[in-house]
Design a protein around this motif. Structure first.
Motif, mmCIF file in Angstrom:
data_model
loop_
_atom_site.group_PDB
_atom_site.id
_atom_site.type_symbol
_atom_site.label_atom_id
_atom_site.label_comp_id
_atom_site.label_asym_id
_atom_site.label_seq_id
_atom_site.Cartn_x
_atom_site.Cartn_y
_atom_site.Cartn_z
ATOM 1 N N ARG A 63 29.326 18.337 -21.414
ATOM 2 C CA ARG A 63 30.872 18.181 -21.364
ATOM 3 C C ARG A 63 31.351 18.787 -20.154
ATOM 4 N N ARG A 64 30.752 20.234 -19.673
ATOM 5 C CA ARG A 64 31.167 20.716 -18.563
ATOM 6 C C ARG A 64 30.531 19.758 -17.230
ATOM 7 N N THR A 65 29.537 19.425 -17.262
ATOM 8 C CA THR A 65 28.720 18.873 -16.145
ATOM 9 C C THR A 65 29.822 17.387 -16.040
ATOM 10 N N ALA A 66 30.127 16.675 -16.928
ATOM 11 C CA ALA A 66 30.926 15.599 -17.035
ATOM 12 C C ALA A 66 32.383 15.784 -16.407
ATOM 13 N N GLN A 67 32.975 17.165 -16.867
ATOM 14 C CA GLN A 67 34.168 17.752 -16.269
ATOM 15 C C GLN A 67 34.095 17.972 -14.945
ATOM 16 N N ASP A 68 32.888 18.616 -14.350
ATOM 17 C CA ASP A 68 32.985 18.740 -13.014
ATOM 18 C C ASP A 68 32.886 17.493 -12.038
ATOM 19 N N GLN A 69 32.307 16.648 -12.488
ATOM 20 C CA GLN A 69 32.060 15.374 -11.899
ATOM 21 C C GLN A 69 33.189 14.551 -11.885
ATOM 22 N N LEU A 70 34.012 14.687 -12.709
ATOM 23 C CA LEU A 70 35.262 14.067 -12.842
ATOM 24 C C LEU A 70 36.326 14.722 -11.973
ATOM 25 N N SER A 71 36.210 15.904 -11.845
ATOM 26 C CA SER A 71 37.047 16.744 -11.129
ATOM 27 C C SER A 71 36.666 16.500 -9.577
ATOM 28 N N ARG A 72 35.389 16.031 -9.045
ATOM 29 C CA ARG A 72 34.963 15.815 -7.680
ATOM 30 C C ARG A 72 35.807 14.434 -7.456
ATOM 31 N N TRP A 73 35.790 13.732 -8.664
ATOM 32 C CA TRP A 73 36.130 12.226 -8.277
ATOM 33 C C TRP A 73 37.490 12.287 -8.240
ATOM 34 N N GLY A 74 38.306 13.217 -8.739
ATOM 35 C CA GLY A 74 39.709 13.428 -8.642
ATOM 36 C C GLY A 74 40.392 12.665 -9.676
ATOM 37 N N PHE A 75 40.017 12.826 -10.913
ATOM 38 C CA PHE A 75 40.632 12.274 -12.003
ATOM 39 C C PHE A 75 41.663 13.221 -12.700
ATOM 40 N N ASP A 76 42.695 12.919 -13.370
ATOM 41 C CA ASP A 76 43.694 13.880 -13.938
ATOM 42 C C ASP A 76 43.013 14.368 -15.231
ATOM 43 N N GLU A 77 43.915 15.457 -15.776
ATOM 44 C CA GLU A 77 43.543 16.240 -16.818
ATOM 45 C C GLU A 77 43.307 15.447 -18.111
ATOM 46 N N GLU A 78 43.988 14.425 -18.372
ATOM 47 C CA GLU A 78 44.090 13.693 -19.610
ATOM 48 C C GLU A 78 43.156 12.897 -19.618
ATOM 49 N N GLN A 79 42.547 12.223 -18.479
ATOM 50 C CA GLN A 79 41.342 11.437 -18.479
ATOM 51 C C GLN A 79 40.082 12.293 -18.713
ATOM 52 N N MET A 80 40.148 13.522 -17.997
ATOM 53 C CA MET A 80 39.169 14.398 -18.073
ATOM 54 C C MET A 80 38.923 14.915 -19.560
ATOM 55 N N PHE A 81 39.876 15.101 -20.318
ATOM 56 C CA PHE A 81 39.878 15.448 -21.578
ATOM 57 C C PHE A 81 39.261 14.381 -22.513
ATOM 58 N N THR A 82 39.714 13.081 -22.273
ATOM 59 C CA THR A 82 39.372 11.949 -23.296
ATOM 60 C C THR A 82 37.636 11.774 -22.879
ATOM 61 N N THR A 83 37.409 11.681 -21.597
ATOM 62 C CA THR A 83 35.759 11.662 -20.991
ATOM 63 C C THR A 83 35.125 12.930 -21.985
ATOM 64 N N GLU A 84 35.503 13.985 -21.893
ATOM 65 C CA GLU A 84 34.890 14.967 -22.528
ATOM 66 C C GLU A 84 34.643 14.752 -23.848
ATOM 67 N N LEU A 85 35.410 14.177 -24.488
ATOM 68 C CA LEU A 85 35.260 13.887 -26.061
ATOM 69 C C LEU A 85 34.272 12.836 -26.208
ATOM 70 N N LEU A 86 34.388 11.936 -25.174
ATOM 71 C CA LEU A 86 33.602 10.734 -25.263
ATOM 72 C C LEU A 86 32.072 11.111 -25.375
ATOM 73 N N VAL A 87 31.952 12.051 -24.182
ATOM 74 C CA VAL A 87 30.399 12.385 -23.644
ATOM 75 C C VAL A 87 29.964 13.353 -24.913
ATOM 76 N N SER A 88 30.794 14.008 -25.417
ATOM 77 C CA SER A 88 30.471 14.999 -26.783
ATOM 78 C C SER A 88 29.938 14.246 -27.801
ATOM 79 N N GLU A 89 30.854 13.281 -28.327
ATOM 80 C CA GLU A 89 30.445 12.319 -29.541
ATOM 81 C C GLU A 89 29.290 11.409 -29.097
#
Length: 824
Positions: free
Chosen positions: A716-742
């Motif tokens: 989850r943290r790795t995915a969050q860091d990558q999305l942050s580098r790509w410039g996504f907002d917090e809402e999409q980062m949170f959704t992606t974290e949930l998807l990666v986790s599941e």
């Protein structure tokens, strides 16, 4: 001087000098004999004088002499034919003229003129009175002009053509007497006759005689040169016959022949209407308009009930033709809407289906139309359009529109003109109705074709594409070939080209079934060889089901319409992440590949059997394509139109066509088809060209994860860091974290072996988790008290799309999210 000859040549026609004269007394005794008579009958004067003239004739003619002499005693002359008897006994046919006269002593006598019937012209024995009766009473116009082409004589019948009585013509020329006729052409022929002596028989002169100045008339004229006794020309004798009816009948036949040749050459309603107007001008009218109901132009079925004459009727101007350029644009604009007023002549014609004619337009008449201010009778009069006919366009008992005929300078329309117009319009109506029905069927076919072929290929970043389709059935535009581009998960696309045997709507229907099946199979992300295997089963099953209909709907050859057995298909999957391309074929040509440097090659692809015929299993090949390579997928119709009939010859032609194309893909696609396929091919042709792209390395992020539940938090943290580098907002980062986790949790819990997490930023944000498991996950709907089973349900709620695809080393579960605007 010889009695039969004179200086200057032989005598022509009757001349008294050619006759043998003799004198009789009132009782028929010969009292005077001449040497000419002796030469004719062989009797000397001493033998003839004192004998009855009847004794010198054949018995039948001898009996007639008593009646002839009795007529002479009353003061009348006689002429006719008799047979005399020569001294040597042979018969001598003669022309005889008998007239009363007075002997030198003052006693009554009878003059007899005998002329042997030979090469001399017959009929000389007629009296001048008889000849004058023949000439003067002849219904054929006769005239004589001198060498200056001026009238010197004409009979009374010539007056029927106008130009005044015979005495007023003397000294005048044809142009002065008949200025409306083509006098220059007439005089040209007169001069030719004077110069050459050749007769001109049956020359047709067309113009406006003074007897009918508003009506074109035709006359048949024959010319003969007149000569004196020396053979010198003294003038021209000509006869005139009115052949206007025959001329107009010939014109009508020519117009109808032209209509049959030029109307209905296409199956376009507007073109057919314009052809009707083009044929009618100038042969029948000066100005013609063709107005059709809106439903006819759209190909719809017209209302069978007649329109009410009290209704305003909107029509559309479908065609027009005019001899004049001064007509307002609103009158002649094709496509303009004209609404005819209630109870106007056009409205009544539409309502009744009957034609209408008016020789002269009424200046006080009401306007005809609204919405087109120049379509009024008053305007027609201002334009000089005097006479009008309106003929409904009717086919199969239904009125489709109106044709209106106008004349400006010609004579008013007559009843015969209306009959001709009705005949002309009735022929055109069949063509208009055929075009209407074709328009309806073609529109339906195009709707079907548009529903079966993609209107436009979907936007995606994996390939740049261009396609071209050319059906063999150009009338309907339907065929059995198709192409498609289907976006797949993970920056991949499926490229499909296929063909169904046959042409037309049956082939299109079968093609639609296969194309729908392909898109359905593509949605579950099957490999190319498995897609073809399922299509093969579908074709076989459909053939069996169609065969259970006991022949219902079979064609002439026993084939079931819409059957897809024997179809070909090429299915290609291209992955823009790594440039890999996988493909399989079922009875279909292998694609060509144009490298970035322009070299052309062909994929060595194993050929599977056509769909539905059975055979070995389908095989797929995989290759890697450099960025900028062009895949060329086509049906076999593209290679079937050259002189060489082999596959190798077709490939060589395609190679040359691809080498000569432009860098731009869309013009290149059209240029290849134009170079290899005629305008009207015998087989359907589909061509799909796809130029490959690659995702940039920064668009992909991948991590290998150990199969340990503890790595879920790290993922989850790795995915969050990558999305942050790509410039996504917090809402999409949170959704992606949930998807990666599941997804990672599900892979570690239910599978074995390595786990790989990959994020792809393309048009969507894709999250993929690969594991070594071979079983597909199933979406469950847990109850409220269940402790597990909510993972994939959560994924399905958070993602826009999700799914599973199998790869050689396991399976991939993926989920897609729409991209939000990256933060700055």
């Amino acid at each position: 001087m010889d009695g039969h000859k004179e200086q200057g040549g032989a005598r022509q026609g009757f001349d008294v000098a050619d006759a043998a004269p003799l004198l009789l007394d009132p009782h028929g005794l010969v009292t005077g004999w001449t040497g000419h008579a002796e030469r004719l009958l062989g009797h000397a004067a001493a033998e003839a004088v004192g004998r009855k003239f009847a004794d010198l004739l054949e018995s039948a003619d001898a009996e007639r002499m008593d009646d002839v002499l009795a007529r002479c005693r009353t003061g009348s002359d006689w002429s006719g034919l008799m047979t005399a008897r020569h001294r040597d006994g042979r018969p001598v046919p003669t022309a005889v003229r008998v007239a009363p006269t007075t002997a030198p002593q003052g006693r009554p006598a009878v003059l007899v003129l005998l002329s042997e019937l030979g090469d001399t012209a017959q009929g000389w024995d007629m009296s001048r009175d008889v000849l004058e009766q023949i000439v003067a009473g002849n219904p054929i116009g006769i005239a004589i002009v001198d060498t200056d082409l001026r009238y010197v004589w004409s009979n009374a019948a010539l007056e029927q053509f106008g130009g005044g009585p015979a005495r007023s013509r003397v000294g005048r020329r044809v142009a002065e007497v008949q200025p409306g006729m083509d006098s220059a052409a007439v005089e040209q022929r007169m001069r030719h006759v004077l110069e050459t002596g050749e007769q001109v028989i049956g020359y047709e002169s067309v113009g406006r005689a003074r007897s009918a100045p508003l009506r074109e008339t035709a006359h048949m004229v024959s010319f003969t040169r007149l000569e004196d006794h020396r053979g010198e020309p003294t003038g021209v004798y000509y006869t005139v016959v009115d052949v206007t009816d025959r001329h107009r009948a010939r014109q009508r036949l020519a117009l109808l022949d032209r209509a049959g040749e030029f109307i209905g050459r296409t199956l376009d309603v507007m073109t057919t209407a314009q052809e009707l107007a083009d044929v009618a001008v100038p042969g029948l009218a000066d100005f013609v308009t063709v107005d059709l109901l809106e439903t006819v132009l759209k190909g719809a079925e017209p209302v069978p009930q007649p329109l009410a004459g009290s209704e305003r009727v909107p029509l559309r101007r479908a065609g027009h033709r005019s001899l004049y350029e001064d007509l307002p644009r609103t009158v002649v604009d094709s496509g303009a809407v004209v609404t005819y007023l209630a109870d106007s002549p056009p409205a009544r014609c539409l309502a009744t289906g009957r034609s209408w004619r008016q020789e002269q337009l009424d200046p006080l008449a009401v306007e005809w139309a609204v919405g087109a201010p120049d379509a009024r009778e008053s305007t027609f009069l201002e334009l000089g359009l005097q006479s009008v006919m309106i003929v409904p366009i009717r086919a199969r008992g239904i009125t489709l529109g109106l044709t209106t005929f106008f004349r400006r300078r010609q004579s008013p329309f007559e009843a015969d003109d209306l009959h001709l117009a009705e005949d002309l319009v009735s022929r055109a109506a069949v063509c208009v109705d055929n075009a209407r029905r074709y328009t309806r069927e073609r529109d339906a076919a195009l709707v079907l074709q548009r529903s079966l072929l993609p209107r436009r290929l979907p936007d995606q970043d994996a390939v740049e594409v261009a396609a071209c389709y050319r059906p063999a059935d150009e009338l309907t535009g339907l065929g059995g070939d198709w192409y498609d581009l289907i976006p797949l998960s993970g920056a991949r696309v499926a490229l499909v080209v296929g063909e169904v045997p046959g042409h037309g709507i049956d082939a299109a229907a079968a093609m639609g079934r296969l194309r729908t099946a392909v898109r359905t199979l593509a949605a579950i992300d099957l490999p190319p060889e498995e897609v073809l295997a399922h299509l093969d089963d579908l074709a076989s099953r459909s053939a069996r089901e169609d065969g259970d209909g006991e022949g219902a709907g079979e064609g002439d050859d026993g084939a079931v319409p819409g059957n897809s057995v024997g179809s070909g298909c090429l299915y290609v999957v291209y992955d823009a992440a790594d440039g890999r391309c996988t493909m399989a074929a079922a009875g279909h040509p292998a694609p060509a590949v144009v490298a970035p440097d322009g070299t052309v090659g062909f994929v060595d692809l194993p050929q599977g059997p056509p769909l539905g015929v059975g055979g070995p299993p389908f095989e797929a090949v995989e290759l890697s394509l450099a960025e900028g390579s062009t895949l060329v997928l086509h049906t076999d119709g593209l290679l079937a139109h050259g002189e060489g009939g082999t596959d190798e010859a077709g490939r060589e032609r395609l190679r040359q066509a691809l080498q000569g194309t432009e860098r731009a893909l869309r013009p290149s696609c059209q240029a290849v088809v134009d170079a290899l396929v005629p305008a009207h091919p015998e087989d359907d042709v589909a061509l799909l060209m796809a130029r490959t792209r690659r995702l940039a390395p920064e668009q992909i992020a991948a991590w290998e994860l150990p199969p340990d539940p503890a790595v879920v938090a790290d993922a989850r943290r790795t995915a969050q860091d990558q999305l942050s580098r790509w410039g996504f907002d917090e809402e999409q980062m949170f959704t992606t974290e949930l998807l990666v986790s599941e997804l990672v949790t599900n892979a570690i819990r239910h599978a074995s072996g390595r786990v790989r997490l990959r994020l792809i930023r393309e048009r969507t944000l894709v999250c993929e988790v690969l594991d070594g498991g071979a079983s597909a996950p199933h979406l469950r709907h847990p109850r409220a008290m269940d402790e597990g089973g909510r993972g994939l349900l959560l994924v399905s709620q958070l993602a826009e799309r999700w799914g599973t695809r199998f790869v050689p080393d396991g399976k991939i579960i993926w989920a897609e999210q729409p991209l939000t605007t990256p933060r700055e």
